[in-house]
Design a protein around this motif. Structure first.
Motif, mmCIF file in Angstrom:
data_model
loop_
_atom_site.group_PDB
_atom_site.id
_atom_site.type_symbol
_atom_site.label_atom_id
_atom_site.label_comp_id
_atom_site.label_asym_id
_atom_site.label_seq_id
_atom_site.Cartn_x
_atom_site.Cartn_y
_atom_site.Cartn_z
ATOM 1 N N THR A 13 0.419 -0.673 -0.023
ATOM 2 C CA THR A 13 0.340 0.260 -0.059
ATOM 3 C C THR A 13 0.859 1.083 -0.259
ATOM 4 O OG1 THR A 13 -0.353 0.548 2.941
ATOM 5 C CG2 THR A 13 -2.313 -1.232 1.471
ATOM 6 N N ASP A 14 0.896 2.503 -0.386
ATOM 7 C CA ASP A 14 0.982 3.499 -0.417
ATOM 8 C C ASP A 14 -0.245 4.404 -0.069
ATOM 9 O OD1 ASP A 14 -1.097 4.144 -2.196
ATOM 10 O OD2 ASP A 14 0.640 4.622 -3.159
ATOM 11 N N ASP A 15 0.396 6.153 0.277
ATOM 12 C CA ASP A 15 -1.295 6.668 1.063
ATOM 13 C C ASP A 15 -2.112 7.007 0.451
ATOM 14 O OD1 ASP A 15 1.165 7.316 2.817
ATOM 15 O OD2 ASP A 15 2.179 9.348 1.839
ATOM 16 N N ASN A 16 -2.440 6.870 -1.224
ATOM 17 C CA ASN A 16 -2.868 7.172 -1.962
ATOM 18 C C ASN A 16 -4.036 5.708 -1.366
ATOM 19 O OD1 ASN A 16 -4.832 8.161 -3.608
ATOM 20 N ND2 ASN A 16 -3.833 6.371 -5.554
ATOM 21 N N ILE A 17 -3.587 4.594 -1.727
ATOM 22 C CA ILE A 17 -4.451 3.051 -1.246
ATOM 23 C C ILE A 17 -4.460 3.396 0.053
ATOM 24 C CG2 ILE A 17 -4.377 1.004 -0.839
ATOM 25 C CD1 ILE A 17 -1.699 0.778 -3.621
ATOM 26 N N ARG A 18 -4.204 3.994 1.088
ATOM 27 C CA ARG A 18 -4.530 3.631 2.405
ATOM 28 C C ARG A 18 -5.984 5.045 2.450
ATOM 29 N NH1 ARG A 18 0.609 2.290 3.183
ATOM 30 N NH2 ARG A 18 1.296 4.389 3.418
ATOM 31 N N LYS A 19 -6.027 6.041 1.733
ATOM 32 C CA LYS A 19 -7.047 6.588 2.228
ATOM 33 C C LYS A 19 -8.203 5.998 1.444
ATOM 34 C CE LYS A 19 -8.088 11.612 -0.228
ATOM 35 N NZ LYS A 19 -7.766 12.083 -1.977
ATOM 36 N N LEU A 20 -8.194 5.388 0.118
ATOM 37 C CA LEU A 20 -8.688 4.711 -0.820
ATOM 38 C C LEU A 20 -9.734 3.961 0.304
ATOM 39 C CD1 LEU A 20 -7.845 4.147 -4.115
ATOM 40 C CD2 LEU A 20 -9.439 6.511 -3.561
ATOM 41 N N GLN A 21 -8.638 3.450 1.047
ATOM 42 C CA GLN A 21 -9.104 2.126 2.359
ATOM 43 C C GLN A 21 -10.285 2.990 3.014
ATOM 44 O OE1 GLN A 21 -5.401 0.010 2.977
ATOM 45 N NE2 GLN A 21 -5.679 -1.536 1.641
ATOM 46 N N GLY A 22 -9.716 3.823 3.181
ATOM 47 C CA GLY A 22 -10.921 4.424 4.235
ATOM 48 C C GLY A 22 -12.123 5.068 4.093
ATOM 49 N N GLU A 23 -11.578 5.580 2.720
ATOM 50 C CA GLU A 23 -13.499 5.549 2.251
ATOM 51 C C GLU A 23 -13.915 4.448 2.118
ATOM 52 O OE1 GLU A 23 -12.228 7.858 -1.933
ATOM 53 O OE2 GLU A 23 -11.152 9.806 -0.685
ATOM 54 N N LEU A 24 -13.335 3.858 1.419
ATOM 55 C CA LEU A 24 -14.008 2.454 1.593
ATOM 56 C C LEU A 24 -15.099 1.691 2.980
ATOM 57 C CD1 LEU A 24 -15.268 0.431 -0.379
ATOM 58 C CD2 LEU A 24 -12.801 -0.811 0.344
ATOM 59 N N ARG A 25 -13.979 1.825 3.497
ATOM 60 C CA ARG A 25 -14.551 2.006 5.256
ATOM 61 C C ARG A 25 -15.884 2.816 5.740
ATOM 62 N NH1 ARG A 25 -9.488 0.373 5.716
ATOM 63 N NH2 ARG A 25 -8.781 2.413 6.668
ATOM 64 N N LYS A 26 -15.398 3.828 5.379
ATOM 65 C CA LYS A 26 -16.331 4.950 5.425
ATOM 66 C C LYS A 26 -17.731 4.435 4.622
ATOM 67 C CE LYS A 26 -13.422 9.117 6.499
ATOM 68 N NZ LYS A 26 -13.379 10.106 6.308
ATOM 69 N N LEU A 27 -17.847 3.890 3.612
ATOM 70 C CA LEU A 27 -18.688 3.470 2.719
ATOM 71 C C LEU A 27 -19.465 2.605 3.314
ATOM 72 C CD1 LEU A 27 -20.055 4.371 -0.093
ATOM 73 C CD2 LEU A 27 -18.960 2.609 -0.884
ATOM 74 N N TYR A 28 -18.410 1.582 4.058
ATOM 75 C CA TYR A 28 -19.316 0.335 4.422
ATOM 76 C C TYR A 28 -20.844 1.208 5.311
ATOM 77 C CZ TYR A 28 -16.549 -2.666 1.534
ATOM 78 O OH TYR A 28 -16.585 -3.411 0.293
ATOM 79 N N LEU A 29 -20.151 1.229 5.979
ATOM 80 C CA LEU A 29 -20.696 2.424 7.280
ATOM 81 C C LEU A 29 -22.407 3.086 7.234
ATOM 82 C CD1 LEU A 29 -17.975 3.334 9.701
ATOM 83 C CD2 LEU A 29 -19.366 1.480 10.013
ATOM 84 N N GLU A 30 -22.257 3.488 6.242
ATOM 85 C CA GLU A 30 -22.903 4.393 5.534
ATOM 86 C C GLU A 30 -24.054 3.553 4.725
ATOM 87 O OE1 GLU A 30 -24.088 7.608 1.566
ATOM 88 O OE2 GLU A 30 -21.692 7.881 2.286
ATOM 89 N N MET A 31 -23.489 2.424 4.398
ATOM 90 C CA MET A 31 -24.635 1.548 3.242
ATOM 91 C C MET A 31 -25.245 0.501 4.277
ATOM 92 S SD MET A 31 -21.437 -0.274 1.063
ATOM 93 C CE MET A 31 -22.939 -1.274 -0.945
ATOM 94 N N LYS A 32 -25.162 0.574 5.600
ATOM 95 C CA LYS A 32 -25.858 0.323 6.789
ATOM 96 C C LYS A 32 -27.360 0.932 7.254
ATOM 97 C CE LYS A 32 -22.447 -2.210 9.178
ATOM 98 N NZ LYS A 32 -21.829 -2.067 10.213
ATOM 99 N N ASN A 33 -27.206 1.889 6.635
ATOM 100 C CA ASN A 33 -28.446 2.666 7.088
ATOM 101 C C ASN A 33 -29.422 3.814 5.590
ATOM 102 O OD1 ASN A 33 -28.462 1.610 9.818
ATOM 103 N ND2 ASN A 33 -26.790 3.203 9.621
ATOM 104 N N VAL A 34 -29.460 2.747 4.640
ATOM 105 C CA VAL A 34 -30.239 3.172 3.010
ATOM 106 C C VAL A 34 -31.161 2.089 2.559
ATOM 107 C CG1 VAL A 34 -27.636 4.503 3.047
ATOM 108 C CG2 VAL A 34 -27.955 2.761 1.743
#
Length: 103
Positions: A49-70
């Motif tokens: 991983t690099d900084d950009n990949i870790r940032k994208l992985q963080g966005e993906l984790r946030k997205l999964y949390l958001e997907m629970k309540n839609v």
């Protein structure tokens, strides 16, 4: 992380459980994530991983949390975003792997 069952198929044949991946910084931004055979020490690289990949992985984790309540319409929209993020992460990881392992 879930516990993984592994076999050292490139060296000693030892069977073992992997409870976590080790991390090693290769330079200021790139990290190698791997595990080792406890019997012979053979390393198995899982991904880089690099900084950009870790940032994208963080966005993906946030997205999964958001997907629970839609609702279903919002969920379909978020699934498309998820697919795009996963594709970007996969491509970036492949680029870094080629760069690191060809050096």
């Amino acid at each position: 992380m879930e516990v993984l069952y592994a076999k050292c198929n490139k060296s000693c044949g030892y069977k073992f459980y992997v409870q976590y991946f080790k991390k090693e910084r290769l330079n200021h931004t790139i990290e190698k994530n791997y595990f080792s055979c406890p019997n012979c020490g053979r390393e198995y690289v899982c991904y880089y991983t690099d900084d950009n990949i870790r940032k994208l992985q963080g966005e993906l984790r946030k997205l999964y949390l958001e997907m629970k309540n839609v609702n279903s319409f919002q969920f379909d929209k978020l699934k498309k975003i998820e697919s795009t993020l996963k594709h970007s992460i996969c491509n970036s990881m492949a680029e870094i792997k080629n760069m690191v392992e060809s050096s």
